[in-house]
Design a protein around this motif. Structure first.
Motif, mmCIF file in Angstrom:
data_model
loop_
_atom_site.group_PDB
_atom_site.id
_atom_site.type_symbol
_atom_site.label_atom_id
_atom_site.label_comp_id
_atom_site.label_asym_id
_atom_site.label_seq_id
_atom_site.Cartn_x
_atom_site.Cartn_y
_atom_site.Cartn_z
ATOM 1 N N ILE A 7 0.838 -1.197 0.000
ATOM 2 C CA ILE A 7 0.000 0.000 0.000
ATOM 3 C C ILE A 7 0.878 1.253 0.000
ATOM 4 C CG2 ILE A 7 -1.577 1.359 1.449
ATOM 5 C CD1 ILE A 7 -3.023 -1.335 2.063
ATOM 6 N N LYS A 8 1.977 1.237 0.726
ATOM 7 C CA LYS A 8 2.898 2.385 0.749
ATOM 8 C C LYS A 8 3.520 2.615 -0.631
ATOM 9 C CE LYS A 8 4.032 2.132 5.630
ATOM 10 N NZ LYS A 8 5.069 1.872 6.638
ATOM 11 N N ILE A 9 3.859 1.536 -1.327
ATOM 12 C CA ILE A 9 4.419 1.664 -2.683
ATOM 13 C C ILE A 9 3.366 2.259 -3.615
ATOM 14 C CG2 ILE A 9 5.225 0.372 -4.711
ATOM 15 C CD1 ILE A 9 6.595 -1.570 -2.743
ATOM 16 N N GLU A 10 2.151 1.736 -3.554
ATOM 17 C CA GLU A 10 1.093 2.235 -4.436
ATOM 18 C C GLU A 10 0.747 3.681 -4.116
ATOM 19 O OE1 GLU A 10 -3.358 1.052 -5.987
ATOM 20 O OE2 GLU A 10 -1.940 -0.520 -5.467
ATOM 21 N N GLU A 15 1.885 6.176 -11.426
ATOM 22 C CA GLU A 15 1.170 5.340 -12.386
ATOM 23 C C GLU A 15 1.167 3.908 -11.867
ATOM 24 O OE1 GLU A 15 0.560 5.218 -17.105
ATOM 25 O OE2 GLU A 15 2.534 5.829 -16.400
ATOM 26 N N VAL A 16 0.006 3.248 -11.971
ATOM 27 C CA VAL A 16 -0.151 1.876 -11.491
ATOM 28 C C VAL A 16 -0.754 1.053 -12.622
ATOM 29 C CG1 VAL A 16 -1.231 0.394 -9.755
ATOM 30 C CG2 VAL A 16 -0.550 2.729 -9.131
ATOM 31 N N GLU A 34 -10.043 2.600 -0.706
ATOM 32 C CA GLU A 34 -9.779 3.954 -0.193
ATOM 33 C C GLU A 34 -8.545 4.547 -0.857
ATOM 34 O OE1 GLU A 34 -9.613 3.636 4.069
ATOM 35 O OE2 GLU A 34 -11.745 3.171 4.219
ATOM 36 N N LEU A 35 -7.500 3.741 -0.994
ATOM 37 C CA LEU A 35 -6.257 4.201 -1.602
ATOM 38 C C LEU A 35 -6.466 4.576 -3.073
ATOM 39 C CD1 LEU A 35 -3.178 4.629 -1.541
ATOM 40 C CD2 LEU A 35 -2.928 2.192 -2.040
ATOM 41 N N VAL A 36 -7.146 3.727 -3.820
ATOM 42 C CA VAL A 36 -7.396 4.006 -5.235
ATOM 43 C C VAL A 36 -8.224 5.285 -5.369
ATOM 44 C CG1 VAL A 36 -8.535 3.185 -7.346
ATOM 45 C CG2 VAL A 36 -7.153 1.612 -5.978
ATOM 46 N N SER A 37 -9.212 5.452 -4.518
ATOM 47 C CA SER A 37 -10.047 6.649 -4.556
ATOM 48 C C SER A 37 -9.211 7.909 -4.341
ATOM 49 C CB SER A 37 -11.142 6.552 -3.491
ATOM 50 O OG SER A 37 -11.973 7.680 -3.546
ATOM 51 N N VAL A 38 -8.351 7.890 -3.332
ATOM 52 C CA VAL A 38 -7.478 9.035 -3.053
ATOM 53 C C VAL A 38 -6.514 9.256 -4.211
ATOM 54 C CG1 VAL A 38 -5.601 9.862 -1.553
ATOM 55 C CG2 VAL A 38 -7.667 8.889 -0.542
ATOM 56 N N ASN A 39 -5.896 8.173 -4.677
ATOM 57 C CA ASN A 39 -4.923 8.292 -5.769
ATOM 58 C C ASN A 39 -5.551 8.841 -7.050
ATOM 59 O OD1 ASN A 39 -2.803 7.423 -4.216
ATOM 60 N ND2 ASN A 39 -2.643 5.412 -5.158
ATOM 61 N N LEU A 40 -6.742 8.372 -7.390
ATOM 62 C CA LEU A 40 -7.412 8.897 -8.583
ATOM 63 C C LEU A 40 -7.681 10.392 -8.422
ATOM 64 C CD1 LEU A 40 -9.888 5.992 -9.432
ATOM 65 C CD2 LEU A 40 -7.959 6.770 -10.835
ATOM 66 N N GLY A 41 -8.035 10.803 -7.206
ATOM 67 C CA GLY A 41 -8.246 12.225 -6.927
ATOM 68 C C GLY A 41 -6.965 13.029 -7.064
ATOM 69 N N GLN A 42 -5.825 12.367 -6.853
ATOM 70 C CA GLN A 42 -4.524 13.033 -6.973
ATOM 71 C C GLN A 42 -3.909 12.802 -8.358
ATOM 72 O OE1 GLN A 42 -2.338 11.402 -3.647
ATOM 73 N NE2 GLN A 42 -3.328 12.781 -2.192
ATOM 74 N N LYS A 43 -4.735 12.336 -9.288
ATOM 75 C CA LYS A 43 -4.344 12.148 -10.692
ATOM 76 C C LYS A 43 -3.349 11.013 -10.931
ATOM 77 C CE LYS A 43 -6.955 15.592 -11.802
ATOM 78 N NZ LYS A 43 -8.343 15.298 -11.876
ATOM 79 N N THR A 44 -3.269 10.036 -10.004
ATOM 80 C CA THR A 44 -2.487 8.834 -10.279
ATOM 81 C C THR A 44 -3.193 8.102 -11.411
ATOM 82 O OG1 THR A 44 -1.808 8.664 -7.969
ATOM 83 C CG2 THR A 44 -1.616 6.657 -9.302
ATOM 84 N N LYS A 45 -2.431 7.642 -12.393
ATOM 85 C CA LYS A 45 -3.013 6.953 -13.537
ATOM 86 C C LYS A 45 -3.053 5.455 -13.263
ATOM 87 C CE LYS A 45 -1.448 10.346 -16.853
ATOM 88 N NZ LYS A 45 -0.601 10.616 -18.006
ATOM 89 N N TYR A 46 -4.207 4.859 -13.478
ATOM 90 C CA TYR A 46 -4.393 3.416 -13.336
ATOM 91 C C TYR A 46 -4.716 2.828 -14.700
ATOM 92 C CZ TYR A 46 -4.435 3.447 -8.243
ATOM 93 O OH TYR A 46 -4.076 3.549 -6.917
ATOM 94 N N LYS A 47 -4.051 1.711 -15.019
ATOM 95 C CA LYS A 47 -4.322 0.954 -16.240
ATOM 96 C C LYS A 47 -4.493 -0.503 -15.839
ATOM 97 C CE LYS A 47 -3.506 4.405 -19.098
ATOM 98 N NZ LYS A 47 -4.535 5.069 -19.825
ATOM 99 N N TYR A 48 -5.513 -1.167 -16.388
ATOM 100 C CA TYR A 48 -5.827 -2.548 -16.030
ATOM 101 C C TYR A 48 -5.888 -3.434 -17.266
ATOM 102 C CZ TYR A 48 -7.399 -0.494 -11.619
ATOM 103 O OH TYR A 48 -7.460 0.178 -10.431
ATOM 104 N N ILE A 49 -5.332 -4.639 -17.137
ATOM 105 C CA ILE A 49 -5.543 -5.687 -18.118
ATOM 106 C C ILE A 49 -6.319 -6.782 -17.390
ATOM 107 C CG2 ILE A 49 -4.495 -7.436 -19.608
ATOM 108 C CD1 ILE A 49 -2.127 -5.538 -20.017
ATOM 109 N N TYR A 96 4.309 -0.685 -10.546
ATOM 110 C CA TYR A 96 4.294 0.698 -10.080
ATOM 111 C C TYR A 96 5.355 1.501 -10.810
ATOM 112 C CZ TYR A 96 1.405 -1.658 -6.789
ATOM 113 O OH TYR A 96 0.416 -2.421 -6.250
ATOM 114 N N ASN A 97 4.923 2.616 -11.421
ATOM 115 C CA ASN A 97 5.809 3.481 -12.194
ATOM 116 C C ASN A 97 6.533 2.689 -13.274
ATOM 117 O OD1 ASN A 97 5.099 5.797 -10.642
ATOM 118 N ND2 ASN A 97 6.451 5.062 -9.026
ATOM 119 N N GLY A 98 5.770 1.968 -14.067
ATOM 120 C CA GLY A 98 6.307 1.073 -15.086
ATOM 121 C C GLY A 98 7.137 1.728 -16.172
#
Length: 144
Positions: A7-10, A15-16, A34-49, A96-98
């Motif tokens: 969780i600390k790394i994410e 970018e995740v 909760e973490l994803v919600s906060v991160n999305l609010g802080q403009k962290t980019k998430y990509k899923y396969i 993380y940060n690929g």
């Protein structure tokens, strides 16, 4: 590594990239939602396969509602591949940060909460990031 360490790394990632058989952590695990919600609010980019299963479609709908995303946001964030018989055996992998030299890849059960997380070596992490990028580009025709 433990889930708390992951969780600390994410939390620090810009970018995740996630490969998941079920989106378990992103829609069912309170700490991660909760973490994803906060991160999305802080403009962290998430990509899923993810695999194109009936359950996955429900989980993507949940994801969309949970994080208040548009259909276009979901379209840009998800690559949905054909269902495979291997899906139940696939771990969830987070990269993380690929795109950076110091990317980190970790794996955990994709179907249930577990406290144990595998952190892959730097070379394995870079290779996973490379393969994620190639797969994303092949189907989405853009870089992640």
């Amino acid at each position: 590594m433990t889930l708390k360490q992951l969780i600390k790394i994410e939390d620090k990632a810009k970018e995740v990239w996630v490969i998941s058989p079920s989106l378990h952590y992103d829609v069912e695990n309170k700490e991660f939602t909760e973490l994803v919600s906060v991160n999305l609010g802080q403009k962290t980019k998430y990509k899923y396969i993810v695999p194109g299963t009936k359950d996955m479609n429900k989980h993507i709908d949940t994801y969309k509602k949970l994080y208040k995303l548009s259909e276009e946001d979901v379209s840009h964030s998800f690559l949905i591949l054909p269902e495979s018989e291997l899906n139940p055996f696939v771990m969830e992998i987070g990269i993380y940060n690929g795109l950076s030299e110091d990317c980190v890849a970790c794996g955990a059960s994709g179907l249930e909460d577990a406290n144990e997380v595998i952190q892959f070596s730097q070379s394995a992490s870079k290779e996973m990031a490379k393969q994620f990028k190639l797969l994303w580009k092949k189907y989405k025709r853009v870089n992640p």
